[in-house]
Design a protein around this motif. Sequence first.
Motif, mmCIF file in Angstrom:
data_model
loop_
_atom_site.group_PDB
_atom_site.id
_atom_site.type_symbol
_atom_site.label_atom_id
_atom_site.label_comp_id
_atom_site.label_asym_id
_atom_site.label_seq_id
_atom_site.Cartn_x
_atom_site.Cartn_y
_atom_site.Cartn_z
ATOM 1 N N GLU A 91 58.092 39.706 57.824
ATOM 2 C CA GLU A 91 56.986 40.660 57.946
ATOM 3 C C GLU A 91 56.479 41.032 56.555
ATOM 4 O OE1 GLU A 91 55.321 42.015 60.488
ATOM 5 O OE2 GLU A 91 56.346 40.604 61.804
ATOM 6 N N GLN A 121 50.190 45.134 54.828
ATOM 7 C CA GLN A 121 48.802 44.845 54.437
ATOM 8 C C GLN A 121 48.603 44.971 52.924
ATOM 9 O OE1 GLN A 121 47.009 43.698 56.871
ATOM 10 N NE2 GLN A 121 45.255 43.247 55.597
ATOM 11 N N TYR A 155 50.107 42.072 51.120
ATOM 12 C CA TYR A 155 49.296 40.875 51.439
ATOM 13 C C TYR A 155 48.053 40.835 50.539
ATOM 14 C CZ TYR A 155 46.266 37.773 54.220
ATOM 15 O OH TYR A 155 45.419 36.766 54.640
ATOM 16 N N THR A 215 54.755 33.052 54.427
ATOM 17 C CA THR A 215 54.146 33.904 55.456
ATOM 18 C C THR A 215 52.723 34.276 55.063
ATOM 19 O OG1 THR A 215 56.326 34.790 55.952
ATOM 20 C CG2 THR A 215 54.451 36.030 56.774
ATOM 21 N N CYS A 216 52.516 34.639 53.778
ATOM 22 C CA CYS A 216 51.184 35.033 53.317
ATOM 23 C C CYS A 216 50.209 33.854 53.373
ATOM 24 C CB CYS A 216 51.254 35.575 51.887
ATOM 25 S SG CYS A 216 52.084 37.165 51.773
ATOM 26 N N ASP A 218 50.409 31.253 55.431
ATOM 27 C CA ASP A 218 50.113 31.015 56.854
ATOM 28 C C ASP A 218 49.087 32.009 57.371
ATOM 29 O OD1 ASP A 218 51.837 28.925 56.830
ATOM 30 O OD2 ASP A 218 53.537 30.016 57.749
ATOM 31 N N LYS A 219 49.217 33.279 56.916
ATOM 32 C CA LYS A 219 48.294 34.328 57.360
ATOM 33 C C LYS A 219 46.884 34.026 56.839
ATOM 34 C CE LYS A 219 48.424 39.335 57.959
ATOM 35 N NZ LYS A 219 49.077 40.579 57.538
ATOM 36 N N ASP A 276 45.381 31.264 58.882
ATOM 37 C CA ASP A 276 44.860 31.750 60.170
ATOM 38 C C ASP A 276 43.485 32.363 59.995
ATOM 39 O OD1 ASP A 276 47.130 30.883 61.331
ATOM 40 O OD2 ASP A 276 48.132 32.847 61.406
ATOM 41 N N GLU A 277 43.244 32.977 58.815
ATOM 42 C CA GLU A 277 41.947 33.622 58.564
ATOM 43 C C GLU A 277 40.945 32.646 57.925
ATOM 44 O OE1 GLU A 277 42.837 37.002 56.149
ATOM 45 O OE2 GLU A 277 44.063 37.973 57.696
#
Length: 790
Positions: free
Chosen positions: A718, A721, A724, A769-770, A772-773, A776-777
């Motif tokens: 996790e 914000q 990130y 993780t960042c 991948d995020k 997604d965007e």
Amino acid sequence: MAEQEYEQRMRELQRAYVDFLDDSDRDGVYDRLVRDMIENKGCRLIVSINDLRNQNRERAMALLEKSFEEVAAFQRGLKEFVGSIDATYAKEAEEFFVGFEGSFGAKHVTPRTLTARHLGNLVCLEGIITKCSLVRPKVVKSVHFCPATGKTMERVYSDLTSFDAYPSTAAYPTQDEDGNTLQTEFGLSKFKDHQTLTVQEMPEKAPAGQLPRSVDIIADNDLVDLAKPGDRIQIIGNFRCMPGKQGGYTTGTFRTILIANNVALLSKEVTPNITGEDVQKCKKFSKQKGSVFGMLAKSLAPSIHGHEYIKKALLCQLLGGVEKNLLNGSRLRGDINILLIGDPSVAKSQLLRYVLHTAPRAITTTGRGSSGVGLTAAVTTDQETGDRRLEAGAMVLADRGIVCIDEFDKMSDMDRTAIHEVMEQGRVTIAKAGIHARLNARCSVLAAANPVYGRYNPYKTPMENIGLQDSLLSRFDCLFIMLDTIDVDSDRKIADHVVRMHRYRSPQEQDGQVLSIAADAEVLTTRDLTENEGEEGETPIYEKYDALLHGNSRKKTDKIVSVQFMKKYIHIAKCIKPVLTEEASELLADEYANLRANDFENGVARTQPVTPRALETLIRLSSAHAKARLSKVIELEDAELAIQLVQFAYFKKVLDKPGKKKSRDESGSEEEDEPTDDTPSKRKRSEEEDSATPSKRKKADPAAEAILAVEPAVKAVEVDQERYRHFMQLLHKCCAEKNQAQSLEIDVIRSFFVKVEKKNPFNNAEIDTCIDKMADENKVMRSDDTVFII
């Protein structure tokens, strides 16, 4: 005066034809044929024009040129002759018809060569039926009753399709002369069956680049429904033109039709002419020493080098299993379906071509050239009547035969799903436009396809390479992967084999021989000359050895069965229905249980899913092997061959024969010494053997294990914000530092983050993780170890 002369002439012709029919003082052929016709309550006599030519040459020539007048006289003569034999039957059957057969010479035509000079002639037309109308009644004689006067009146109708010189009016009476209404007595009226056919020239006869031509045929009375669309036929009939009126005057062009008097089917699937001698030969052949099945399989497509197991499976397909119709209405199919998947130029299409010529009934299609309804059935609208009709597709036309589908992978998914029902149930169900129909399509499917990537990718599993749905694959009994592997010895053999095939010339071939353009009819007679082939010489069992053609690829002692004998042998073997023995049943059941168990072990490179259909496959293949031996029981050897084929098809695994332990051990030690090869067949085989025994699995090829092993998933972490946002700022700074680079390696990003962020460092999991995020965007795109900035 002219009418009296015409009647006088018709009587003379009638007398000449009666003399021809009354041959009791000669050989008595037609006297006997007419008596048989009377006994069978028939009304059509088939006359050979050759007999008429021998007996009365003038009448035979006139019959071909002025057919309408002569045929009308012939039919009157037949009625007179029947009256002299059986007067009561001649009164009962008002009309008698004459059909013709024999040699027509120049009058033997195709739809392309049927021209205006043949109008009014008796011609023999050959072609393929494309359309059949419904059979409808046509009024011949109507009877009317007038209630006011109590009188009855009759009216006879004839149009341009009848032999009468003058067609009657087509108006149907509703009033008499005084204006009284008439009632039709349908029970006393007379009707005849009427059907129109469209015959098109054979596809192989149409010149290249031109559309095939067609002719309309009219069939009446007993000639209706003698042929269906797709049949190849010869139609003997009178060629006539029909003037078309438009607004009271006729145009210059006339519609032409052929009024049929005899329909002969040209059977496309020639049933071999089997004699008692042939049956004895087949029995003797099946009892010889050695493997009969192996010899037959080797003789299948001898011009193609290798592919031993695939040829065995194709032989099984030609022989077929045993179909079972159970009491509860369910059907267990006996057809064997095969799918060949492989690299380009491994002779897939050539194998299909060979099966096409050997099978008694076979139809070929290609993936892009056929749609779903073209394979099954389509509902169309008749242009003339506007009625809905059902048109049979390729699989319905190949009922009890084989459908060869080339380029199977090029078909769309919609069309591929259309054949699911055919492959398992053996029928096509249609529920469209108010038509509910079930058509039989009990055919075997032989399909050839390329892998997903055009060539087989050795670094992907077989299922990924095949790229077809499991529901479709489970309906194929055997699925073979044919690989174009590089092997110096086998390549040398194949090259030698192919060069010999190209060097070979048939002894009958001449230099400068003219190429024939097959636009005309081949045989100028209705009697097929193939009937006499059997009388000329008996069928040879084996092909002769030719040193130039066969060379080193075949020894003189090798026996290759001839194509003619193969066709006859398959025809006889298909009649046998073998039964399973107890030992064979147990062996097949055990093998099925093992197949299912292996299915869920890791590391097994399967070509298709193992479903309960696999057990039926084993039974069908063992039945086909028993048929090849002309045996009435399925024994252990049949079951063992079926297991070998299935192991090879499902797992690409070659079973070693027992009793050769020494050679097997030697080959095993050699394989261990050799460096591992990356050819897919070897790797798959090693994977199979690895999974077969635990001891071997420890020595597995590390490259194969690495391919088949799935990387463990990295646990997601996790990231809030704020952190990130901070990550994105640092990544932007990293890009700027690298001269606004569009792509960055993941190692570069990690080392930059270690160097810049000392206070609260990012670990690898957070970085992943960042990224991948951001992916997604749609801000970045990650491919393996490279990150692309969008």
